[in-house]
Write an enzyme that holds these catalytic residues in place. Structure first.
Site, PDB file in Angstrom:
ATOM      1  CB  CYS A   1      -0.874   0.014   1.242  1.00 16.14           C
ATOM      2  SG  CYS A   1      -1.905  -1.448   1.364  1.00 16.14           S
TER       3      CYS A   1
ATOM      4  N   GLY B   1       0.170  -0.214  -5.008  1.00 13.88           N
ATOM      5  CA  GLY B   1      -1.158  -0.787  -4.877  1.00 13.88           C
ATOM      6  C   GLY B   1      -2.068  -0.287  -5.971  1.00 13.88           C
TER       7      GLY B   1
ATOM      8  CG  ASN C   1       2.762   0.426   3.498  1.00 12.59           C
ATOM      9  OD1 ASN C   1       3.883   0.862   3.293  1.00 12.59           O
ATOM     10  ND2 ASN C   1       2.418  -0.798   3.157  1.00 12.59           N
ATOM     11  N   GLY C   2       1.288  -1.724   5.771  1.00 10.26           N
ATOM     12  CA  GLY C   2       1.960  -2.697   6.639  1.00 10.26           C
ATOM     13  C   GLY C   2       1.012  -3.814   6.975  1.00 10.26           C
TER      14      GLY C   2
ATOM     15  CE1 TYR D   1       8.642  -6.430  -8.347  1.00 12.23           C
ATOM     16  CE2 TYR D   1       7.373  -5.858  -6.403  1.00 12.23           C
ATOM     17  CZ  TYR D   1       7.434  -6.164  -7.749  1.00 12.23           C
ATOM     18  OH  TYR D   1       6.288  -6.176  -8.483  1.00 12.23           O
TER      19      TYR D   1
HETATM   20  P1  AMP Z   1       7.000 -15.767  -9.408  1.00 15.72           P
HETATM   21  O1  AMP Z   1       6.541 -15.819 -10.801  1.00 15.72           O
HETATM   22  O2  AMP Z   1       5.934 -16.236  -8.455  1.00 15.72           O
HETATM   23  O3  AMP Z   1       8.305 -16.457  -9.162  1.00 15.72           O
HETATM   24  O4  AMP Z   1       7.208 -14.224  -9.050  1.00 15.72           O
HETATM   25  C1  AMP Z   1       8.419 -13.578  -9.323  1.00 15.72           C
HETATM   26  C2  AMP Z   1       8.181 -12.267 -10.014  1.00 15.72           C
HETATM   27  O5  AMP Z   1       7.282 -11.450  -9.261  1.00 15.72           O
HETATM   28  C3  AMP Z   1       9.459 -11.465 -10.155  1.00 15.72           C
HETATM   29  O6  AMP Z   1       9.541 -11.087 -11.505  1.00 15.72           O
HETATM   30  C4  AMP Z   1       9.308 -10.251  -9.268  1.00 15.72           C
HETATM   31  O7  AMP Z   1       9.657  -9.075  -9.967  1.00 15.72           O
HETATM   32  C5  AMP Z   1       7.865 -10.200  -8.898  1.00 15.72           C
HETATM   33  N1  AMP Z   1       7.657 -10.051  -7.446  1.00 15.72           N
HETATM   34  C6  AMP Z   1       8.336 -10.570  -6.423  1.00 15.72           C
HETATM   35  N2  AMP Z   1       7.776 -10.286  -5.236  1.00 15.72           N
HETATM   36  C7  AMP Z   1       6.679  -9.565  -5.523  1.00 15.72           C
HETATM   37  C8  AMP Z   1       5.634  -8.993  -4.734  1.00 15.72           C
HETATM   38  N3  AMP Z   1       5.591  -9.150  -3.420  1.00 15.72           N
HETATM   39  N4  AMP Z   1       4.674  -8.315  -5.378  1.00 15.72           N
HETATM   40  C9  AMP Z   1       4.677  -8.181  -6.703  1.00 15.72           C
HETATM   41  N5  AMP Z   1       5.593  -8.734  -7.510  1.00 15.72           N
HETATM   42  C10 AMP Z   1       6.601  -9.412  -6.931  1.00 15.72           C
END
Ligand code: AMP
Length: 497
Positions: free
Chosen positions: A23, A49, A125-126, A270
């Protein structure tokens, strides 16, 4: 951030291929354009978000106005008439990412309630780790919860507090909650900002030109929200600090004593926008340094370095610069793709990543490719991207990840699936390489990550960051989990309320 009902990673309509984000919060005090500036700030924080956005404004005399809606900030606040309907010199805004499948309007923040002392709006947020336990006790005392968001716990704790000032009631409430929070609250007399004692989630203070003798202020999740409204960065709200901004200016309270900070390291990897500076450290530079460190740790003979856009871009630049390999945009991202729920069948859903990314054959064909992404969660993205790059003619595909393996779920406000769905929780790196179909796979080491953040390595006694998703070192007690508190007492299905 919600945590009181089911998680989108666990199935249901929101269980799309990508994890989601958190968020974003913004508060403005002392400007005739408070709502418009808040909307701009939320716009800059859209990456945190995308489910819903809301703004509450306050006029002198304790008159509040609210507008909330599902969807993006631009969808809800792009119309001048909406902003005109939010008068007042103070406003509070929230971008919501729901960790629950339920995107009901009643869960959209800021939450607002009328108290003994007048109106109060709250944006959070949290994620609270004792929300279920507290909710249970509060419901027993007669509190009537209107939403399924854990943030509503703040509202009830403030309402039942026996202290007289709003600030004292907030402190009283914060002393009872456990978890991660960056909280902004607005009442007739002040804008309040608070970070949890370990400072897990970010919150910054900015100052706007004008605004009377004691100034106009902005509180926001990230500095990119200050930049868009032309506010000057003042400082981060400190871990455990409460700032009170009112007609007398800004004052700081530290009711929790000082503890060693545990800022979320994943914000650097990220979450935060690359043009933000968090905790004094620019995100973009940090990501490049992580990429350089990754190259030093796990260089591999190759012809080209390709980022998985957008999250892998700065790390790939750092990797390329350090390794001396050319950096090329071998994957192009389509920025105009909506959520994957527009794809109706399983078979079409499976194509999700291909709608978002396509291989740029011209720079990949016949090449040994180093692909750089920020993380592997379930492995879905990596598997599809590796397959796509091979199909475009790469002779070898080496995956490099700018975070250590994600082995544990986050309970502090980052949306991760349950542990059993985390690829790295079940498989070693070699098995993961096989599963995603890469010729080789390497993650940055934990010490390498800390080096990129300017430390000699990870000091286990005082890491300085929350890295629980990589280590399982949960610095804040997981009260609900340990007490096996049921996710929700609510039986009401939202039906869009
Ligand atoms: P996955 O396909 O489940 O392995 O997700 C990995 C991808 O999701 C990577 O390309 C990251 O950039 C992205 N990612 C990792 N953590 C998050 C998160 N909490 N929220 C949104 N995207 C994420």
């Amino acid at each position: 951030m919600d945590a009181l009902t089911t998680h989108p990673w666990d199935g249901g309509p929101d269980d799309d291929d990508k994890p989601h984000e958190e968020c974003g919060v913004v508060g403005v005090w002392g400007s005739a354009d408070a709502a418009a500036l808040t909307a701009l700030g939320l716009h800059a924080l859209q990456h945190r978000g995308q489910e819903a956005a809301g703004i509450v404004s306050a006029e002198a005399g304790g008159i509040f106005h609210a507008h909330k809606g599902r969807g993006l900030v631009g969808d809800n606040f792009g119309d001048a008439a909406v902003i005109a309907g939010l008068p007042g010199r103070a406003a509070l805004g929230h971008n919501r990412y729901a960790t629950t499948g339920e995107t009901a309007l009643r869960n959209v923040q800021p939450l607002y309630a009328d108290f003994e002392f007048g109106g109060l709006a709250v944006a959070h947020n949290g994620n609270l780790t004792n929300a279920h336990t507290l909710k249970r006790a509060l419901v027993r005392r007669g509190c009537l919860f209107q939403s399924t968001t854990d943030s509503e716990v703040f509202v009830h704790l403030i309402a039942i507090s026996l202290y007289s000032t709003v600030t004292d009631r907030l402190i009283d409430a914060l002393k009872q909650v456990q978890g991660a929070y960056s909280l902004v609250a607005l009442h007739d007399g002040a804008l309040l900002g608070a970070r949890d004692p370990l400072g897990v989630r970010p919150l910054v203070i900015g100052r706007l030109a004008g605004g009377g003798p004691n100034g106009a202020y902005v509180l926001a999740s990230e500095t990119c929200a200050l930049d868009i409204v032309g506010a000057e960065f003042v400082r981060d709200v400190e871990p455990g600090e409460i700032v009170v901004i009112d007609e007398a200016g800004l004052r700081s309270l530290k009711p929790f004593g000082v503890k060693p900070s545990r800022f979320c390291i994943f914000e650097y990897i990220y979450f935060a926008r690359p043009d933000s500076t968090v905790e004094g450290t620019p995100v973009y530079d940090t990501r490049k340094r992580i990429g350089a460190e990754l190259s030093r740790e796990s260089n591999v003979p190759a012809d080209v370095v390709v980022p998985v856009p957008d999250s892998g871009v700065p790390a790939a630049m750092g990797y390329a610069a350090e390794s001396g390999l050319p950096y090329e945009l071998g994957i192009i991202r389509n920025h105009y793709v909506g959520r994957t729920f527009i794809e109706p069948t399983d078979q079409i859903r499976h194509l999700g990543v291909k709608l978002k990314h396509s291989a740029n054959r011209a720079v990949i064909e016949g090449k040994r490719v180093v692909l750089v992404d920020d993380s592997i969660v379930r492995g879905t993205t990596s598997r599809k991207i590796v397959e796509m790059v091979r199909a475009a003619g790469a002779s070898e595909v080496h995956m490099r990840i700018s975070s250590p393996p994600t082995t544990h779920s986050c309970f502090y406000g980052i949306d991760t699936p349950e542990r059993s769905k985390l690829l790295a929780a079940k498989h070693d790196v070699e098995e993961m390489a096989r599963i995603i179909g890469a010729d080789s796979l390497a993650f940055i080491s934990l010490d390498g990550l800390y080096r990129a953040l300017g430390r000699p390595g990870r000091d286990a006694a005082n890491p300085g960051y929350c890295d629980a998703c990589f280590t399982g070192d949960y610095a804040i007690p997981l009260v609900d989990l340990q007490q096996n508190a049921a996710p929700s007492l609510s039986l009401l299905q939202a039906n869009g309320q």
